[in-house]
Design an enzyme around this catalytic site. Sequence first.
Site, mmCIF file in Angstrom:
data_model
loop_
_atom_site.group_PDB
_atom_site.id
_atom_site.type_symbol
_atom_site.label_atom_id
_atom_site.label_comp_id
_atom_site.label_asym_id
_atom_site.label_seq_id
_atom_site.Cartn_x
_atom_site.Cartn_y
_atom_site.Cartn_z
ATOM 1 N N HIS A 129 1.077 -1.271 -0.035
ATOM 2 C CA HIS A 129 0.084 0.079 0.092
ATOM 3 C C HIS A 129 0.885 1.122 -0.096
ATOM 4 C CE1 HIS A 129 -3.430 2.753 1.090
ATOM 5 N NE2 HIS A 129 -2.501 3.153 2.027
ATOM 6 N N GLU A 130 2.123 1.316 0.850
ATOM 7 C CA GLU A 130 2.773 2.471 0.908
ATOM 8 C C GLU A 130 3.558 2.694 -0.436
ATOM 9 O OE1 GLU A 130 2.913 4.619 3.149
ATOM 10 O OE2 GLU A 130 1.396 3.714 4.302
ATOM 11 N N HIS A 133 1.403 4.606 -3.001
ATOM 12 C CA HIS A 133 1.462 5.933 -2.852
ATOM 13 C C HIS A 133 2.772 6.687 -3.503
ATOM 14 C CE1 HIS A 133 -1.855 6.713 -0.293
ATOM 15 N NE2 HIS A 133 -1.491 6.127 0.893
ATOM 16 N N GLU A 188 -6.126 7.110 -1.298
ATOM 17 C CA GLU A 188 -5.865 6.086 -0.469
ATOM 18 C C GLU A 188 -6.421 4.776 -1.349
ATOM 19 O OE1 GLU A 188 -4.156 5.535 1.875
ATOM 20 O OE2 GLU A 188 -4.366 7.216 3.375
#
Length: 259
Positions: A129-130, A133, A188
């Site tokens: 997930h990071e 970004h 997100e």
Amino acid sequence: MKKLFIALLSLCIGAGFSASAQNWSKIASGAVKAGKALTLSDADMANYCKQSVEWMDANNPVLPDDNPYTQRLKRLTAGITDADGIPLNFKVYDVVDINAFACPDGSVRVFSSLMDLMTDDELLGIIGHEIGHVMKHHCKKAFKQELLTGAMKDALASTGGTVAALTESQLGTLSSSLIGAKYSQKQEKEADNCGYDFLVKHGKNPWGMVMAFEKLMNMENQSGSQSSYWSKMFSSHPDTKSRIEAMTKRCNKDGFKRP
């Protein structure tokens, strides 16, 4: 006791400007600086990001290569070297806060307390997930916004083609913004999907992302308190549930087995 050291810059903005020539001169000077900052190049951005990451690594307890936490992270991320051409590097901060974050340059920092809570699959889900970004350039946009606001703009005017060095206070402020960066619900969800694809591409089970989100939500429901990572990632319960449902649907559709 484990400790996270982050310097914060307090900005005091006075009200009630007088209409003197001196004040108007200061206002005009600030506008010029802001104008120069708006033309910040990718090279300048990379320079400032490098300064910030180096400051964070110097002012936080980074675990050495032979530490079990670092060894675990290295094992989990073996073969994960870049994200769309952005080189990745991973380190563990030995702190009590439950958190993880990524920087525009591909630096990913995971806190030991988060590692204590997560299984390998769940930890990879958060890392994916990071990295999402980073790949969607959310980190870069947030970092640039921080550079363009407050006292940061005073450091951005290049002199003779040389990027101005940041002060300790400015580096502390930028570092705090990287660690605690909050993104919109849209961003997100983009990071969820991008991270999902990234994990699949590297042979990882994307169910880990679902399971990590579920664990964070259950922790919040049971304790009534929010971890910093929960607060950063989830703005509302309905949104959290919809994100979990969306990732669950993708996992089932793609035929992945839940660990």
